[in-house]
Design an enzyme around this catalytic site. Structure first.
Site, mmCIF file in Angstrom:
data_model
loop_
_atom_site.group_PDB
_atom_site.id
_atom_site.type_symbol
_atom_site.label_atom_id
_atom_site.label_comp_id
_atom_site.label_asym_id
_atom_site.label_seq_id
_atom_site.Cartn_x
_atom_site.Cartn_y
_atom_site.Cartn_z
ATOM 1 N N ASN A 1 6.651 -7.342 6.971
ATOM 2 C CA ASN A 1 5.338 -6.794 7.291
ATOM 3 C C ASN A 1 4.259 -7.588 6.581
ATOM 4 O O ASN A 1 4.264 -7.699 5.350
ATOM 5 C CB ASN A 1 5.256 -5.334 6.837
ATOM 6 C CG ASN A 1 3.910 -4.706 7.176
ATOM 7 O OD1 ASN A 1 3.613 -4.458 8.341
ATOM 8 N ND2 ASN A 1 3.082 -4.474 6.168
ATOM 9 N N GLU A 2 3.346 -8.143 7.368
ATOM 10 C CA GLU A 2 2.135 -8.787 6.858
ATOM 11 C C GLU A 2 2.403 -9.830 5.784
ATOM 12 O O GLU A 2 1.750 -9.838 4.730
ATOM 13 C CB GLU A 2 1.145 -7.732 6.364
ATOM 14 C CG GLU A 2 0.684 -6.816 7.483
ATOM 15 C CD GLU A 2 -0.581 -6.018 7.164
ATOM 16 O OE1 GLU A 2 -0.861 -5.824 5.969
ATOM 17 O OE2 GLU A 2 -1.260 -5.600 8.106
ATOM 18 N N ASP B 1 0.788 -1.232 0.000
ATOM 19 C CA ASP B 1 0.000 0.000 0.000
ATOM 20 C C ASP B 1 0.822 1.286 0.000
ATOM 21 O O ASP B 1 0.574 2.169 0.800
ATOM 22 C CB ASP B 1 -0.907 -0.073 1.251
ATOM 23 C CG ASP B 1 -1.952 1.027 1.299
ATOM 24 O OD1 ASP B 1 -2.450 1.401 0.231
ATOM 25 O OD2 ASP B 1 -2.253 1.504 2.414
ATOM 26 N N ASN C 1 -0.915 -5.783 13.385
ATOM 27 C CA ASN C 1 -1.626 -4.706 12.703
ATOM 28 C C ASN C 1 -3.113 -5.003 12.797
ATOM 29 O O ASN C 1 -3.558 -6.049 12.334
ATOM 30 C CB ASN C 1 -1.215 -4.651 11.228
ATOM 31 C CG ASN C 1 0.256 -4.308 11.058
ATOM 32 O OD1 ASN C 1 0.921 -3.923 12.014
ATOM 33 N ND2 ASN C 1 0.767 -4.456 9.837
ATOM 34 N N GLU D 1 0.288 -1.390 14.072
ATOM 35 C CA GLU D 1 -0.540 -0.543 13.206
ATOM 36 C C GLU D 1 -1.966 -0.551 13.719
ATOM 37 O O GLU D 1 -2.532 -1.620 13.991
ATOM 38 C CB GLU D 1 -0.565 -1.064 11.756
ATOM 39 C CG GLU D 1 0.706 -0.847 11.000
ATOM 40 C CD GLU D 1 0.600 -1.265 9.530
ATOM 41 O OE1 GLU D 1 -0.523 -1.341 8.984
ATOM 42 O OE2 GLU D 1 1.659 -1.534 8.941
ATOM 43 N N LYS E 1 -4.552 7.857 6.560
ATOM 44 C CA LYS E 1 -4.557 7.490 7.985
ATOM 45 C C LYS E 1 -3.567 8.317 8.803
ATOM 46 O O LYS E 1 -3.357 8.047 9.985
ATOM 47 C CB LYS E 1 -4.264 5.985 8.148
ATOM 48 C CG LYS E 1 -5.366 5.115 7.538
ATOM 49 C CD LYS E 1 -5.280 3.678 7.945
ATOM 50 C CE LYS E 1 -6.341 2.841 7.254
ATOM 51 N NZ LYS E 1 -6.125 2.672 5.808
ATOM 52 N N TYR F 1 -7.263 -3.492 12.496
ATOM 53 C CA TYR F 1 -8.125 -2.435 11.940
ATOM 54 C C TYR F 1 -9.610 -2.706 12.193
ATOM 55 O O TYR F 1 -10.433 -2.501 11.316
ATOM 56 C CB TYR F 1 -7.853 -2.301 10.428
ATOM 57 C CG TYR F 1 -6.494 -1.707 10.127
ATOM 58 C CD1 TYR F 1 -6.303 -0.329 10.107
ATOM 59 C CD2 TYR F 1 -5.383 -2.528 9.892
ATOM 60 C CE1 TYR F 1 -5.055 0.218 9.846
ATOM 61 C CE2 TYR F 1 -4.128 -1.981 9.637
ATOM 62 C CZ TYR F 1 -3.972 -0.603 9.613
ATOM 63 O OH TYR F 1 -2.732 -0.055 9.361
ATOM 64 N N TYR G 1 -11.460 -1.809 8.572
ATOM 65 C CA TYR G 1 -11.619 -2.811 7.506
ATOM 66 C C TYR G 1 -12.675 -3.857 7.881
ATOM 67 O O TYR G 1 -13.196 -4.551 7.022
ATOM 68 C CB TYR G 1 -10.283 -3.487 7.177
ATOM 69 C CG TYR G 1 -9.322 -2.541 6.488
ATOM 70 C CD1 TYR G 1 -9.695 -1.892 5.313
ATOM 71 C CD2 TYR G 1 -8.067 -2.275 7.003
ATOM 72 C CE1 TYR G 1 -8.820 -1.004 4.684
ATOM 73 C CE2 TYR G 1 -7.194 -1.401 6.392
ATOM 74 C CZ TYR G 1 -7.582 -0.768 5.226
ATOM 75 O OH TYR G 1 -6.730 0.109 4.607
ATOM 76 N N TRP H 1 -0.928 3.939 12.839
ATOM 77 C CA TRP H 1 -0.779 3.997 11.389
ATOM 78 C C TRP H 1 -1.565 5.172 10.886
ATOM 79 O O TRP H 1 -2.751 5.205 11.041
ATOM 80 C CB TRP H 1 -1.292 2.694 10.747
ATOM 81 C CG TRP H 1 -0.880 2.620 9.310
ATOM 82 C CD1 TRP H 1 -1.677 2.814 8.207
ATOM 83 C CD2 TRP H 1 0.427 2.346 8.808
ATOM 84 N NE1 TRP H 1 -0.939 2.679 7.064
ATOM 85 C CE2 TRP H 1 0.354 2.403 7.403
ATOM 86 C CE3 TRP H 1 1.660 2.085 9.427
ATOM 87 C CZ2 TRP H 1 1.464 2.189 6.596
ATOM 88 C CZ3 TRP H 1 2.762 1.878 8.612
ATOM 89 C CH2 TRP H 1 2.648 1.926 7.216
HETATM 90 C C1 GCB Z 1 -1.598 -2.449 6.612
HETATM 91 C C2 GCB Z 1 -0.275 -2.297 5.946
HETATM 92 C C3 GCB Z 1 0.020 -0.875 5.552
HETATM 93 C C4 GCB Z 1 -1.227 -0.235 4.973
HETATM 94 C C5 GCB Z 1 -2.305 -0.236 6.045
HETATM 95 C C6 GCB Z 1 -3.612 0.385 5.533
HETATM 96 O O1 GCB Z 1 -1.858 -3.384 7.315
HETATM 97 O O2 GCB Z 1 0.785 -2.826 6.700
HETATM 98 O O3 GCB Z 1 1.066 -0.865 4.630
HETATM 99 O O4 GCB Z 1 -0.990 1.057 4.494
HETATM 100 O O5 GCB Z 1 -2.557 -1.547 6.417
HETATM 101 O O6 GCB Z 1 -3.823 1.568 5.721
HETATM 102 O O7 GCB Z 1 -4.394 -0.337 4.930
#
Ligand code: GCB
Length: 561
Positions: A386-387, A152, A437, A475, A539, A439, A443, A520
């Site tokens: 990462n991820e 991303d 991470n 994150e 973000k 959300y 999400y 994040w």
């Molecule tokens: C994540 C990623 C990061 C993205 C973020 C997002 O998990 O590690 O690179 O920018 O989510 O904002 O979706």
């Protein structure tokens, strides 16, 4: 790897400024000077400098050309070209002859320049290729001549960091490794110097007063009453290494990092990380690195009361670590291992995709990262990826190899940043710290922050129960349009960002194995186009122009209390 400096024995000449540039075909002929070109500024990404989509979105090669000239006295020394970073891979030509290649867009290119006694002026050509494949980091795929990336941030391309010609003597001090140990009655500095000649080593205290001396390329110097490097206290000592032909002065700090019983300790005291995942990203210059902009970021980190950041998702410019050393900010140094995830059922860790070839590329880049960054006191941890799809069977072999490779090189704690759930995760036991991470409320459960406490707690607890490792919430955040206010809050409003972050912080407070919170993101940043991305990822706690959103004031209040 030592950074280029100027002193009695060494020289450097900046190549920043205007170069000739163009996008080119596969069969670009480097043997002749560039005819068809436009001017470009170095350092900078090229993508947003021009007005045509064809350049912005170009997939493949571009050429940079310049003329270099050596000073008159230069024959006594060996000369090199140092490019702080240029991506993704590059080939360097002198007078049309290939002299060097490099794979990786986030680490220095250090190219010896074979100059002739009779010739002083040379045409220097740098051909960059921005294609990402399974043999690059980040990984990517070329489909129908288009670049597909599964992460991303923009695949910005260009000569991104400071670029120099530099010289060092023929039997130079090639490298200096410094390790510090804090003892009950002081501290000691262990050093190793790589040089054919025998060196003298002077230790200078933070006021540049000589407090120790030693002879020989390996040894230990004691320090009485050491002043420890700490958060907000960028106390730096220096080792001045010299012999009759060369001299180099390297800064370092005396500090100790440990992971002990689920806690992160700095100099024996528990630390809770407050900060951000960041990006090297600005309008117009993209991933270009500039001192003034770097300083702005550090002033904002200081203003808001952050004590740390992660170099998501790649190594940053050297200056960012130098500043972290000086400001006393802790850095988690992340490898460019991102994109190891297709967000579909396709397997990533398998022959022909991410396999042994990728592994070799990874090892090479970690070796380069360590060579560059080993002496920074600010670096407290390496983040290996990462991820990645760590629920895949193949991921275990891949990461077992990586962790053991890295552990042979550094004693610093290693973190892996995860998106998968604990149950499915086959890899996290290899790490010292698990980055998560999350959300929820964005999400998933968009707009429903009441779901956060239970779900977030469950997902973190599950990790702790299974792996018994300290956790960093690496994150959490929501896209927020600066200036959009709604009462009651809705997603994208500044109010929603505040409520979301406060909700998360409430949960983290209860979990004493959580060693920190990294929001994040530090600032809004550009991404590939997508229907969930309105002019990039929003973000940021700060806008892309580094001005505060409402949440910044709330965080400042909490983090500086
Ligand atoms: C994540 C990623 C990061 C993205 C973020 C997002 O998990 O590690 O690179 O920018 O989510 O904002 O979706």
């Amino acid at each position: 790897m030592l950074y280029p400096v100027v002193n009695k024995y060494r020289n450097k000449i900046s190549l920043n400024g205007l170069w000739k540039f163009n996008i080119v075909d596969e069969d670009y002929d480097v043997s002749k000077p560039i005819k068809d070109f436009r001017y470009i500024g170095v350092p900078s990404s090229y993508n947003d400098l021009f007005t045509e989509k064809k350049i912005r979105d170009h997939v493949g090669k571009v050429v940079y050309e310049n003329v270099i000239e050596f000073p008159k006295s230069s024959l006594d020394n060996n000369w090199f070209l140092r490019v702080g970073a240029a991506g993704n891979s590059c080939s360097i030509y002198l007078e049309g002859k290939l002299i060097f290649t490099h794979n990786g867009g986030f680490l220095p290119i250090d190219c010896p320049l074979p100059r002739k006694e009779t010739i002083n002026r040379y045409r220097l050509t740098i051909v960059l290729d921005n294609r990402l494949t399974y043999e690059t980091l980040p990984i990517g795929e070329i489909v129908d001549d288009k670049q597909v990336i599964h992460y991303d941030f923009r695949n910005y391309t260009g000569i991104h960091r400071d670029t120099f010609l530099y010289s060092k003597p023929k039997k130079a001090i090639e490298d200096i490794f410094i390790k510090t140990n804090i003892l009950s009655n002081g501290a000691e500095v262990e050093y190793q110097v790589f040089c054919e000649e025998e060196c003298q080593i002077k230790l200078l205290d933070p006021d540049d007063i000589e407090i120790g001396i030693s002879h020989g390329n390996q040894g230990t110097i004691s320090v009485n009453n050491p002043k420890l490097w700490n958060i907000g206290k960028g106390i730096l000592y220096k080792l001045v290494v010299s012999n009759s032909k060369d001299q180099y002065c390297e800064s370092f700090g005396i500090r100790k990092i440990e992971i002990l019983k689920d806690k992160l300790l700095l100099n024996g005291k528990q630390v809770y990380l407050k900060g951000f995942g960041m990006h090297e990203d600005h309008e117009i210059i993209g991933k270009g690195s500039f001192s003034a902009l770097n300083i702005r970021d550090f002033n904002l980190l200081q203003w808001i009361g952050a004590n740390s950041f992660r170099t998501s998702h790649y190594p940053y410019a050297e200056e960012m670590y130098d500043l972290a050393d000086k400001y006393g900010i802790l850095v988690i140094n992340e490898m460019p291992a991102v994109g190891l995830n297709f967000w579909s059922d396709r397997t990533v860790f398998t022959e022909g995709v991410v396999d042994n070839k990728t592994l070799e590329v990874y090892k090479q880049q970690f070796a380069e990262l360590y060579a560059r960054d080993k002496n920074h006191p600010s670096i407290i941890m390496y983040s290996v990826a990462n991820e990645a799809n760590t629920h895949e069977v193949g991921a275990l072999d891949f990461f077992t190899e990586i962790f053991s490779y890295i552990r042979n090189i550094t004693n610093l704690p290693l973190m892996i940043v995860e998106w998968v759930g604990a149950k499915e995760n086959k890899v996290a036991q290899l790490a010292d710290v698990i980055g998560l991470n999350r959300y929820i409320g964005w999400y998933s459960d968009l707009g429903d922050l009441d779901k956060v406490p239970d779900k977030l707690k469950a997902s973190i607890e599950e990790y702790y129960k299974k792996f018994k490792k300290p956790i960093l919430l690496s994150e959490f955040g929501v896209d927020t349009v600066a200036g959009l206010h709604k009462l009651p809050s809705v997603p994208f409003s500044e109010e929603y960002q505040v409520e979301f972050i406060l909700k998360y912080q409430e949960v983290l407070k209860e979990l004493d194995y959580v060693i920190g919170e990294h929001i994040w993101n530090f600032a809004d940043f550009d991404t590939k186009p997508g229907i969930t991305r309105f002019d990039g990822n929003k973000k940021g706690v700060f806008t892309r122009n580094r001005q505060p959103k409402m949440i910044a004031h709330v965080l400042k209040e909490k983090w500086t209390r």
